[in-house]
Scaffold this motif. Structure first.
Motif, PDB file in Angstrom:
ATOM      1  N   SER A   1      44.703  99.962 -71.181  1.00  9.80           N
ATOM      2  CA  SER A   1      44.289  99.646 -72.666  1.00  9.80           C
ATOM      3  C   SER A   1      42.591  99.261 -72.558  1.00  9.80           C
ATOM      4  CB  SER A   1      45.142  98.318 -73.228  1.00  9.80           C
ATOM      5  OG  SER A   1      44.739  97.126 -72.360  1.00  9.80           O
ATOM      6  N   ARG A   2      42.203  99.906 -73.566  1.00 19.16           N
ATOM      7  CA  ARG A   2      40.662  99.751 -73.855  1.00 19.16           C
ATOM      8  C   ARG A   2      40.480  98.454 -74.489  1.00 19.16           C
ATOM      9  NH1 ARG A   2      37.115 103.683 -72.843  1.00 19.16           N
ATOM     10  NH2 ARG A   2      38.109 105.597 -72.106  1.00 19.16           N
TER      11      ARG A   2
ATOM     12  N   GLU B   1      41.482  92.165 -64.787  1.00 11.63           N
ATOM     13  CA  GLU B   1      40.527  92.761 -64.254  1.00 11.63           C
ATOM     14  C   GLU B   1      40.089  94.018 -65.321  1.00 11.63           C
ATOM     15  OE1 GLU B   1      38.526  93.936 -60.142  1.00 11.63           O
ATOM     16  OE2 GLU B   1      40.830  93.859 -60.403  1.00 11.63           O
ATOM     17  N   ILE B   2      38.445  93.994 -65.713  1.00  9.82           N
ATOM     18  CA  ILE B   2      38.203  95.005 -66.524  1.00  9.82           C
ATOM     19  C   ILE B   2      37.283  95.983 -65.816  1.00  9.82           C
ATOM     20  CG2 ILE B   2      37.130  95.546 -68.712  1.00  9.82           C
ATOM     21  CD1 ILE B   2      38.331  92.992 -69.881  1.00  9.82           C
ATOM     22  N   ARG B   3      37.330  97.392 -65.924  1.00  4.97           N
ATOM     23  CA  ARG B   3      36.225  98.189 -65.575  1.00  4.97           C
ATOM     24  C   ARG B   3      35.530  98.620 -66.638  1.00  4.97           C
ATOM     25  NH1 ARG B   3      40.843 100.651 -63.099  1.00  4.97           N
ATOM     26  NH2 ARG B   3      40.590 102.514 -64.776  1.00  4.97           N
TER      27      ARG B   3
ATOM     28  N   ARG C   1      40.180  80.579 -76.406  1.00 10.06           N
ATOM     29  CA  ARG C   1      40.400  82.159 -76.131  1.00 10.06           C
ATOM     30  C   ARG C   1      39.366  82.521 -75.194  1.00 10.06           C
ATOM     31  NH1 ARG C   1      39.012  84.971 -81.117  1.00 10.06           N
ATOM     32  NH2 ARG C   1      36.936  83.891 -80.929  1.00 10.06           N
ATOM     33  N   VAL C   2      39.650  83.584 -74.424  1.00 11.02           N
ATOM     34  CA  VAL C   2      38.769  84.111 -73.382  1.00 11.02           C
ATOM     35  C   VAL C   2      38.582  85.483 -73.945  1.00 11.02           C
ATOM     36  CG1 VAL C   2      38.629  84.934 -71.083  1.00 11.02           C
ATOM     37  CG2 VAL C   2      39.837  82.774 -71.433  1.00 11.02           C
ATOM     38  N   ILE C   3      37.323  86.031 -73.851  1.00  8.22           N
ATOM     39  CA  ILE C   3      36.960  87.160 -74.623  1.00  8.22           C
ATOM     40  C   ILE C   3      36.420  88.253 -73.501  1.00  8.22           C
ATOM     41  CG2 ILE C   3      36.737  86.551 -76.960  1.00  8.22           C
ATOM     42  CD1 ILE C   3      33.752  86.376 -76.508  1.00  8.22           C
ATOM     43  N   ALA C   4      36.713  89.469 -73.868  1.00 13.95           N
ATOM     44  CA  ALA C   4      35.987  90.636 -72.862  1.00 13.95           C
ATOM     45  C   ALA C   4      34.490  90.516 -72.777  1.00 13.95           C
ATOM     46  CB  ALA C   4      36.424  91.736 -73.139  1.00 13.95           C
ATOM     47  N   SER C   5      33.613  90.449 -71.910  1.00 15.34           N
ATOM     48  CA  SER C   5      32.271  90.437 -71.637  1.00 15.34           C
ATOM     49  C   SER C   5      31.794  91.740 -71.898  1.00 15.34           C
ATOM     50  CB  SER C   5      31.800  89.545 -70.529  1.00 15.34           C
ATOM     51  OG  SER C   5      32.296  90.562 -69.437  1.00 15.34           O
ATOM     52  N   ALA C   6      32.486  92.704 -72.293  1.00 14.77           N
ATOM     53  CA  ALA C   6      31.888  94.055 -72.477  1.00 14.77           C
ATOM     54  C   ALA C   6      32.954  95.011 -72.754  1.00 14.77           C
ATOM     55  CB  ALA C   6      30.885  94.453 -71.445  1.00 14.77           C
ATOM     56  N   ASP C   7      32.659  96.148 -73.386  1.00 14.83           N
ATOM     57  CA  ASP C   7      33.555  97.456 -73.551  1.00 14.83           C
ATOM     58  C   ASP C   7      34.085  97.549 -72.086  1.00 14.83           C
ATOM     59  OD1 ASP C   7      32.551  96.976 -75.992  1.00 14.83           O
ATOM     60  OD2 ASP C   7      31.959  98.866 -76.430  1.00 14.83           O
ATOM     61  N   GLY C   8      35.166  97.971 -72.105  1.00 17.40           N
ATOM     62  CA  GLY C   8      35.791  98.593 -70.815  1.00 17.40           C
ATOM     63  C   GLY C   8      37.478  99.099 -70.815  1.00 17.40           C
ATOM     64  N   VAL C   9      37.891  99.304 -69.923  1.00 16.96           N
ATOM     65  CA  VAL C   9      39.129  99.587 -69.491  1.00 16.96           C
ATOM     66  C   VAL C   9      39.921  98.584 -68.811  1.00 16.96           C
ATOM     67  CG1 VAL C   9      40.989 101.392 -68.963  1.00 16.96           C
ATOM     68  CG2 VAL C   9      38.850 102.067 -70.095  1.00 16.96           C
TER      69      VAL C   9
END
Length: 439
Positions: free
Chosen positions: A362-363, A337-339, A314-322
Motif C-alpha cells: 500500500s502507498r 517498514e516503508i520504502r 498516532r504514528v505517522i509516515a515520515s515521508a511518501d513511500g510504499v
C-alpha cells in the motif's frame, strides 16, 4: 340691669345662629349621600322580571383522559480529543454507556473512520438519553466533512455529510515564557493549532531544545462550526515564529491537485522530504548508538531512536513511500517498514496496532497514520522505535541530512505571489498586536 340683659340675649341669639348654620351645613353634606343610598336601595326593587325560562339539557361526549408519559430527557455533551485518546475513552468522558454503538462503529464501513482519524484538538459531540444510550454522534473529519451517526428505529446509521457553514478565521499572537503549549493556552489558541505550529516549523525549530523565553508566535487559523456550535479547530492559514531573534514565516497554498502544503513567503517548501519525528510532541527516551539493553541488560547497538508517548498515540509516515511489510517482526513486535525513494527505508516498531489499510504494497503519504504507539515485542513500556536506513545502513534519524521538498511549481508562481502578499500583510498586522502572555 337692662343693659346686661340685652347683652345676654344678644349673645344667646348669636350662639343660636351659629348652631343653626352648623345644622344646615351638615344637612347639605348628608343629603346627597342619602339620595344615592336611596337610589341604590330602590332601583333593584323597581325591575320586574317576567321572562320565561326553559332549561335545555344536551349531553356532551368527553374524550377519555389518559395520563401523558413523561418526556424523555436528552443530553448533549462534547469533548476535545486528547493525545493518546481512544473512542472508548472519549465515550466514557461523554457519558455514553452504549456497547451497541461501539460495536456498530467498529463494524460499519463509514463509522470505522473515527478510529483512524482521532486527531488531537478536534471535538466529538454526543447526544444521549437518561440511560446513556447514544442518539447522535458528530465528528469533523476535515474542514468540510462531518461524520454523523444517528440512532433510528432500525438501529444506527452513519454518514458523511458536507459542512455548510464556512470556517471562521481567528488571529492570535503569543509570547513564549516556558513552553509552546503554555503560551498558546494563555493566548486562547487551541492545542490542535499548537500541534500544527510545531509541525509547520519543525524543519527549522526543535521545539524540545530550541525555544527561548521571549520567542513570539503569530498565527492565522480556522475554527470549524456546525449549526453555530464550535466543533473543531481547522487549518493554519499563515504563521510567523520568531525564534532567538530569527523570523520564520509560513503560508498555506494548494497545488493543482488540491493538495495543501506550507511554503515560506519566498516560495520554498517548509516541509522536508522526511519528518524528524513520526510521533507528534513525544520525547526521545533513548537515542541512537550503543546502550545497555533495558531487558537483556547487556551492551548493544541501538540502531534507531525511541520516542516515549502514551499508548495509542498516532504514528505517522515520515515521508511518501510504499509499505514493504506490516506485521509482527521479531523483537520489534508489531512493526511497519516503508520504502522511500533514494534507497531509503524507515521502520516503526512496538506498535499497538496498524492504521487503516496499512499492508504490504500500500502507498502512504507523509503524515498518514500508519499505526499507534504500543509496547509489543521487546519493550518495557509504550514507545515508538524508529529507524532510518540508507542503502541498508542505519543512520541517526535526528542528525541525518534531510532534503527539503520541492518549491512552488513554476506554473503556479503568479498565483502563489498573490497569496503570499496577503499573508505578509496580515502577519504584519497580527505581529504588531500586543501578545498574550502566560507566566
Amino acid at each position: 340691669m337692662h343693659v346686661e340683659k340685652a347683652d345676654i340675649l344678644a349673645q344667646r341669639h348669636s350662639r343660636l345662629g351659629l348652631v343653626h348654620q352648623l345644622i344646615f351645613g351638615v344637612v347639605l353634606l348628608v343629603l346627597p349621600a342619602l339620595t344615592v343610598l336611596t337610589a341604590f336601595g330602590i332601583a333593584p326593587g323597581t325591575v320586574v322580571d317576567d321572562l320565561r325560562r326553559l332549561p335545555v339539557v344536551e349531553p356532551l361526549e368527553l374524550p377519555e383522559l389518559v395520563p401523558s408519559p413523561a418526556g424523555a430527557n436528552h443530553y448533549v455533551t462534547q469533548e476535545r480529543v486528547l493525545r493518546g485518546d481512544t473512542v472508548a475513552a472519549l465515550f466514557e468522558r461523554l457519558g455514553v454507556r452504549d456497547s451497541r454503538a461501539l460495536d456498530f462503529l467498529r463494524a460499519d464501513a463509514t463509522g470505522r473512520a473515527i478510529f483512524r482519524q482521532l486527531v488531537p484538538g478536534r471535538m466529538l459531540q454526543a447526544e444521549t438519553n437518561d440511560q446513556g444510550e447514544l442518539l447522535t454522534l458528530r465528528y469533523f473529519l476535515g474542514a468540510s466533512s462531518l461524520l454523523e451517526v444517528t440512532r433510528g428505529s432500525e438501529g444506527f446509521v452513519a454518514r458523511n455529510r458536507a459542512v455548510a457553514e464556512a470556517p471562521r478565521v481567528y488571529y492570535k499572537t503569543a509570547t513564549i515564557r516556558s513552553s509552546l503549549f503554555a503560551a498558546t493556552d494563555g493566548a486562547g489558541i487551541p492545542d490542535a493549532i499548537a500541534v500544527q505550529i510545531a509541525r509547520v516549523f519543525a524543519t527549522d525549530i526543535d521545539f524540545h531544545t530550541d525555544l527561548r523565553k521571549g520567542d513570539r508566535v503569530s498565527v492565522v487559523y480556522e475554527m470549524l462550526y456546525d449549526s453555530g456550535e464550535l466543533v473543531a479547530a481547522g487549518r493554519i492559514l499563515a504563521a510567523k515564529f520568531v525564534n532567538d531573534g530569527r523570523a520564520y514565516q509560513a503560508v498555506l497554498f494548494s497545488d493543482d491537485e488540491g493538495k495543501d502544503s506550507y511554503y515560506s513567503l519566498d516560495g520554498t517548501n517548509r516541509a522536508k522530504a522526511f519528518l524528524r519525528s513520526p510521533v507528534e510532541f513525544s520525547r526521545v527516551s533513548s537515542g541512537f548508538g550503543g546502550r545497555i539493553h533495558p531487558i537483556f541488560r547487556n551492551w548493544r547497538a541501538h540502531t534507531g531512536v525511541d520516542f516515549a508517548a502514551p499508548r495509542g498515540t498516532r504514528v505517522i509516515a515520515s515521508a511518501d513511500g510504499v509499505v514493504a511489510s506490516a506485521g509482527v517482526h521479531g523483537g520489534y513486535g508489531n512493526a511497519v517498514e516503508i520504502r522511500h525513494g533514494g534507497a531509503i527505508t524507515t521502520l516503526y516498531g512496538h506498535l499497538s496496532g496498524f492504521g487503516a489499510g496499512i499492508r504490504a504494497g500500500s502507498r502512504v503519504r507523509q503524515g498518514d497514520v500508519i499505526g499507534y504507539v504500543g509496547s509489543t515485542g521487546y519493550a518495557t513500556g509504550p514507545h515508538l522505535h524508529y529507524e532510518f536506513k540508507i542503502s541498508g545502513i542505519h543512520q541517526d534519524p535526528m542528525k541525518v541530512a534531510l532534503p527539503k521538498a520541492g518549491p512552488v511549481p513554476a506554473q503556479l508562481r503568479a498565483q502563489f505571489e498573490q497569496v503570499a502578499a496577503t499573508a505578509r500583510s496580515t502577519l504584519g498586522r497580527v505581529s504588531s498586536a500586543a501578545s498574550a502572555r502566560f507566566e
